[in-house]
Design a protein around this motif. Structure first.
Motif, PDB file in Angstrom:
ATOM      1  N   SER A  37       0.837  -1.197   0.000  1.00 14.76           N
ATOM      2  CA  SER A  37       0.000   0.000   0.000  1.00 14.76           C
ATOM      3  C   SER A  37       0.873   1.249   0.000  1.00 14.76           C
ATOM      4  O   SER A  37       2.083   1.192   0.165  1.00 14.76           O
ATOM      5  N   ALA A  38       0.256   2.372  -0.184  1.00 13.12           N
ATOM      6  CA  ALA A  38       0.978   3.644  -0.190  1.00 13.12           C
ATOM      7  C   ALA A  38       1.496   3.992   1.195  1.00 13.12           C
ATOM      8  O   ALA A  38       2.326   4.877   1.340  1.00 13.12           O
ATOM      9  N   ASP A  39       1.022   3.300   2.192  1.00 10.95           N
ATOM     10  CA  ASP A  39       1.454   3.511   3.569  1.00 10.95           C
ATOM     11  C   ASP A  39       2.956   3.254   3.680  1.00 10.95           C
ATOM     12  O   ASP A  39       3.446   2.171   3.364  1.00 10.95           O
ATOM     13  N   THR A  40       3.704   4.244   4.122  1.00 11.93           N
ATOM     14  CA  THR A  40       5.161   4.166   4.199  1.00 11.93           C
ATOM     15  C   THR A  40       5.614   3.035   5.104  1.00 11.93           C
ATOM     16  O   THR A  40       6.544   2.294   4.769  1.00 11.93           O
ATOM     17  N   GLU A  41       4.965   2.862   6.230  1.00 16.01           N
ATOM     18  CA  GLU A  41       5.348   1.798   7.158  1.00 16.01           C
ATOM     19  C   GLU A  41       5.170   0.425   6.523  1.00 16.01           C
ATOM     20  O   GLU A  41       6.026  -0.449   6.656  1.00 16.01           O
ATOM     21  N   SER A  42       4.077   0.233   5.824  1.00 14.71           N
ATOM     22  CA  SER A  42       3.832  -1.029   5.138  1.00 14.71           C
ATOM     23  C   SER A  42       4.882  -1.265   4.045  1.00 14.71           C
ATOM     24  O   SER A  42       5.396  -2.373   3.890  1.00 14.71           O
ATOM     25  N   GLN A  43       5.197  -0.225   3.304  1.00 16.43           N
ATOM     26  CA  GLN A  43       6.200  -0.322   2.248  1.00 16.43           C
ATOM     27  C   GLN A  43       7.567  -0.701   2.841  1.00 16.43           C
ATOM     28  O   GLN A  43       8.260  -1.562   2.301  1.00 16.43           O
ATOM     29  N   LEU A  44       7.933  -0.077   3.957  1.00 17.82           N
ATOM     30  CA  LEU A  44       9.205  -0.399   4.610  1.00 17.82           C
ATOM     31  C   LEU A  44       9.234  -1.847   5.091  1.00 17.82           C
ATOM     32  O   LEU A  44      10.247  -2.534   4.957  1.00 17.82           O
ATOM     33  N   ARG A  45       8.132  -2.312   5.639  1.00 16.89           N
ATOM     34  CA  ARG A  45       8.031  -3.693   6.115  1.00 16.89           C
ATOM     35  C   ARG A  45       8.183  -4.666   4.948  1.00 16.89           C
ATOM     36  O   ARG A  45       8.920  -5.642   5.035  1.00 16.89           O
ATOM     37  N   GLN A  46       7.496  -4.399   3.852  1.00 16.92           N
ATOM     38  CA  GLN A  46       7.579  -5.266   2.675  1.00 16.92           C
ATOM     39  C   GLN A  46       8.991  -5.256   2.083  1.00 16.92           C
ATOM     40  O   GLN A  46       9.516  -6.295   1.686  1.00 16.92           O
ATOM     41  N   THR A  47       9.589  -4.083   2.043  1.00 17.56           N
ATOM     42  CA  THR A  47      10.948  -3.954   1.523  1.00 17.56           C
ATOM     43  C   THR A  47      11.921  -4.752   2.384  1.00 17.56           C
ATOM     44  O   THR A  47      12.816  -5.424   1.865  1.00 17.56           O
TER      45      THR A  47
END
Length: 122
Positions: free
Chosen positions: A36-46
């Motif tokens: 999602s566009a959510d930065t925290e989610s993106q960091l977790r996925q990364t």
């Protein structure tokens, strides 16, 4: 599955490394694209993908690093392709962190590592 259709990593290390790399690329496609566009989610996925790449390094580092020690002309073309794919994976992961200057510097370094074997072969 019969033992004939499976191979152990000592008999086909490049093939196993390619299989592992393709699993990481699938993970990258599914998780990073769907994040999602959510930065925290993106960091977790990364971070999950980064962990997968770290596992790849631990298991298959030898053919990657051998590409930089030996003369390119003496290396199996599949090994060169695997090395290229490894660096592309690192670059794609770093593209997720475009606001971080250190990540961008590292991406430039990895890009140079990625094209080095291609330049030497060409």
């Amino acid at each position: 599955m019969s033992s004939d259709s499976r191979h152990d990593e000592t008999s086909h290390p490049i093939s196993d490394a390619f299989d592992h790399m393709m699993a990481i690329w699938e993970e990258m496609y599914l998780t990073l694209r769907a994040a999602s566009a959510d930065t925290e989610s993106q960091l977790r996925q990364t971070q999950l993908v980064a962990n997968s790449i770290e596992g790849f390094i631990q298991k298959h580092a030898e053919p990657i690093y051998r590409t930089y020690i030996e003369r390119i002309a003496d290396i199996d073309p599949l090994q060169i392709e695997l090395t290229y794919g490894f660096w592309v994976s690192q670059i794609l992961l770093l593209r997720c962190d475009q606001d971080n200057e250190q990540s961008q510097d590292k991406m430039i370094e990895f890009t140079r590592s990625c094209v080095r074997p291609i330049v030497e072969v060409g």
